[in-house]
Design a protein around this motif. Structure first.
Motif, PDB file in Angstrom:
ATOM      1  N   GLY A  88       0.788  -1.227   0.000  1.00  0.00           N
ATOM      2  CA  GLY A  88       0.000   0.000   0.000  1.00  0.00           C
ATOM      3  C   GLY A  88       0.822   1.279   0.000  1.00  0.00           C
ATOM      4  N   THR A  89       2.129   1.196   0.286  1.00  0.00           N
ATOM      5  CA  THR A  89       2.938   2.412   0.291  1.00  0.00           C
ATOM      6  C   THR A  89       3.335   2.795  -1.133  1.00  0.00           C
ATOM      7  OG1 THR A  89       4.948   1.118   0.585  1.00  0.00           O
ATOM      8  CG2 THR A  89       3.913   1.984   2.575  1.00  0.00           C
ATOM      9  N   GLU A  90       3.768   4.061  -1.294  1.00  0.00           N
ATOM     10  CA  GLU A  90       4.195   4.519  -2.617  1.00  0.00           C
ATOM     11  C   GLU A  90       5.620   5.061  -2.532  1.00  0.00           C
ATOM     12  OE1 GLU A  90       0.904   6.365  -5.128  1.00  0.00           O
ATOM     13  OE2 GLU A  90       2.570   7.749  -5.493  1.00  0.00           O
ATOM     14  N   VAL A  91       6.451   4.716  -3.502  1.00  0.00           N
ATOM     15  CA  VAL A  91       7.817   5.262  -3.530  1.00  0.00           C
ATOM     16  C   VAL A  91       8.090   5.902  -4.876  1.00  0.00           C
ATOM     17  CG1 VAL A  91       8.965   3.788  -1.838  1.00  0.00           C
ATOM     18  CG2 VAL A  91       8.667   2.962  -4.177  1.00  0.00           C
ATOM     19  N   GLU A  92       9.011   6.891  -4.867  1.00  0.00           N
ATOM     20  CA  GLU A  92       9.419   7.542  -6.096  1.00  0.00           C
ATOM     21  C   GLU A  92      10.810   7.045  -6.464  1.00  0.00           C
ATOM     22  OE1 GLU A  92       7.776  11.865  -6.794  1.00  0.00           O
ATOM     23  OE2 GLU A  92       9.970  11.892  -6.768  1.00  0.00           O
ATOM     24  N   ILE A  93      10.991   6.649  -7.704  1.00  0.00           N
ATOM     25  CA  ILE A  93      12.238   6.037  -8.134  1.00  0.00           C
ATOM     26  C   ILE A  93      12.959   6.968  -9.104  1.00  0.00           C
ATOM     27  CG2 ILE A  93      13.210   4.056  -9.399  1.00  0.00           C
ATOM     28  CD1 ILE A  93      11.892   3.142  -6.941  1.00  0.00           C
TER      29      ILE A  93
END
Ligand code: GTP
Length: 598
Positions: free
Chosen positions: A381-386
């Protein structure tokens, strides 16, 4: 000189339509420089700008002009035309009241003409259509004016025809600027409100802010507040920008532009877009509607010699003093050691920064292939920026990958439309619009993943259209994509800095093309080197770099020792742009090979 006699204007145009040449001509006509001082191009001051013939930093000049016995101040703001630097265009336009819209009389309306006009309209600027290069035999001003009305819907009945080269029509244009660009509106008795629209670093004076004063004034010696940082600083000096050298002044008044010296050691304290006001009597609201620069493209930059890491940090810090759109953070790579993940406005910006680092700071660098920013929603459910493909979470932890899209605007002669559709479709483009401006020229709009244009898109576009099509883009947000990470193994080891993110359906062909390119680029070593492309643990493509057999010096065995030494030195020089990855020497070109996979 009263506010009613000030004119603040920018010049906007597609690249090479003649902005800088026209700016020079206007400066000359106003008598700000003598003919002798008029070196090739006064407005383009940086070395790289002169060599490449492009404008990178927006420059401003203050000019005096007399019309019918009345004195006027003309503040001319030159803007860069390349797509990467549209950020500089928007900040220049935010401080202007009018804009000269330059269009090449032979070429007509191009993609950046349209993009720049939209920014000008958003800023409520009075637009003065100017058809330049009317001296050219191929000039067709009527067709160009028709395109302006057709493509952008602007009223071009009042316009100027000029030749920046010969000076024809330039005096009339300056009169039109005085007549048609509105004088600044602003309350000289209100608290000071000044927009910082450029900032840079001067070795003697420290950080300098170029401002447009909207209300009130800035006085030498006064305490001023930078609203974003809430810090107060004393004004040590004030100057008007001038093509030869800045001119000192005691006050910058409502409607004027000027340079403010606050004695600061870094430009961070005076970010572009921030507002300066009086500390004692601050304005209620900062200048609104200003968006800070956002990097769209990221790449790793590494020193070839590992002990140059701190030197690289210093160099980046110094460049950032002048280029607030540059961002960087330390990162380390298994393959390349310690370096910086660096954010750029676009590919040209990246090239310019790398070249300046190498030239002005004498560094030998390896740059990894540029990548866009991805957003990854994970299964938890978490979001990361790559910003670096090697950071992509493992496939089983990924729910959805979102990639950035842009709206691409392309102008092309109609005979290339078929080829362009093929190219755009192969780049996953979605057609939004296709309009005929007249019998010969077509305006196309596509939504397209940014990932597909940071690759070699621009070169492909030019070669498909014999150089005739022009292109501009603006970001339109993130959309889900079926994407995977492709890893490259050299001699069995994953080289993290060669990993790329690709659309699933293209993974196999890209992988194969990549290993074949690497096979050509990695020089033969003393042993055979296997090169593999893999997704997770699945190898999808492989090839080998054959061993080179005997050392080249073996040839002169027993021979002359100086010859042997020379040969070894030659070998060493050839290695300069190589980076040792494990036991394998990999050249800079290998890291860029991914840009040419189609
Ligand atoms: P960027 O700063 O790179 O965006 O370009 P620019 O729009 O400032 O164009 P620049 O002034 O560098 O001019 C581009 C080319 O067009 C140069 O080779 C100029 O000499 C040429 N040029 C500019 N104005 C005229 C003109 O009126 N007539 C002719 N024949 N050539 C011109």
């Amino acid at each position: 000189i009263p506010q009613s006699h000030i004119r603040n204007f920018s010049i906007i145009a597609h690249i090479d339509h003649g902005k800088s040449t026209l700016a020079d001509r206007i400066i000359q006509h106003c008598g700000a420089v003598s003919d002798r001082q008029m070196s090739a191009q006064v407005m383009d001051t940086m070395d790289i700008e002169k060599e490449r013939g492009i404008t990178i930093k927006a420059q401003s000049v203050r000019l005096n002009y007399t019309k019918n016995g009345e004195e006027y101040i003309l503040n001319l703001i030159d803007t860069p035309g390349h797509v990467d630097f549209s950020y500089e265009v928007s900040r220049s336009l935010a401080s202007s009241d009018g804009a000269l819209l330059i269009v090449d009389a032979a070429q007509g309306v191009e993609a950046q003409t349209i993009a720049n006009v939209y920014i000008a309209i958003e800023n409520d600027l009075e637009l003065l259509p100017v058809v330049n290069k009317i001296d050219l035999p191929a000039a067709d001003p009527d067709r160009v004016l028709g395109e302006l009305e057709e493509a952008i819907g602007i009223d071009a009945t009042e316009h100027n025809l000029v030749s920046a080269k010969t000076g024809l029509g330039v005096p009339e244009l300056i009169d039109a600027i005085v007549e048609r660009v509105p004088a600044p509106q602003g309350d000289e008795n209100a608290p000071c409100k000044a927009l910082i629209y450029d900032s840079w670093f001067d070795n003697y004076l420290g950080a300098l802010a170029l401002v447009r004063v909207f209300d009130g004034s800035i006085k030498k010696g006064e305490m001023m507040r930078v609203m974003g940082t809430k810090q107060d600083h004393q004004v040590l000096d004030l100057m008007y920008p001038n093509p030869i050298a800045p001119i000192k002044t005691k006050e910058i008044r409502t409607g004027e532009i000027g340079i403010v010296v606050l004695g600061l050691k870094t430009v961070d304290a005076i970010q572009v877009g921030d507002t300066i006001t009086t500390a004692k009597n601050p304005t209620a609201q900062p200048v609104a509607g200003f968006e800070p620069a956002k990097p769209f493209v990221f790449a790793g930059i590494y020193p070839i010699e590992t002990d140059k890491f701190e030197d690289l940090r210093d160099a980046l810090n110094k460049l950032k003093l002048n280029d607030s759109s540059l961002s960087f953070e330390p990162e380390s790579s298994m393959a390349l050691g310690s370096g910086f993940r660096t954010g750029f406005l676009g590919m040209l910006h990246m090239e310019v920064v790398k070249e300046r680092l190498e030239r002005e700071f004498d560094l030998d660098l390896i740059a990894t292939a540029p990548t866009v920013v991805y957003r990854v929603k994970k299964t938890d459910g978490t979001e990361v920026e790559i910003q670096n493909p090697s950071e992509l979470p493992e496939p089983q932890k990924i729910d959805t990958i979102y990639e950035p899209y842009v709206k691409a605007t392309i102008l092309t002669p109609q005979e290339f439309v078929g080829n362009l559709i093929t190219l755009l479709t192969s780049r996953r483009g979605i057609q939004i619009k296709m309009d005929y401006l007249n019998e010969t020229r077509v305006l196309m709009e596509y939504d397209i993943p940014m990932n597909e244009i940071v690759m070699d898109f621009y070169d492909k576009l030019k070669s498909t259209t014999k150089g005739y099509a022009s292109f501009d883009y603006e970001p339109i947000g993130f959309r889900p994509g079926k994407l995977v990470k492709l890893d490259i193994r050299v001699a069995g080891e994953i080289v993290d800095s060669l990993s790329i993110i690709v659309p699933e359906e293209k993974a196999r062909s890209r992988g194969l093309a990549f290993v074949n390119q690497l096979k050509e680029l990695i020089p033969r070593q003393l042993f055979e080197v296997a090169i593999q492309a893999s997704i997770g643990n699945n190898v999808i493509a492989r090839s080998n770099v054959k061993s080179m057999g005997k050392n080249v010096t073996a040839k002169c065995y027993g021979g002359d020792i100086t010859r042997k030494r020379k040969l070894l030195e030659k070998q060493k020089a050839g290695k300069k742009r190589m980076k040792a990855i494990g036991k394998v020497e990999v050249p800079q070109e290998a890291f860029m090979a991914v840009l040419k996979l189609d």
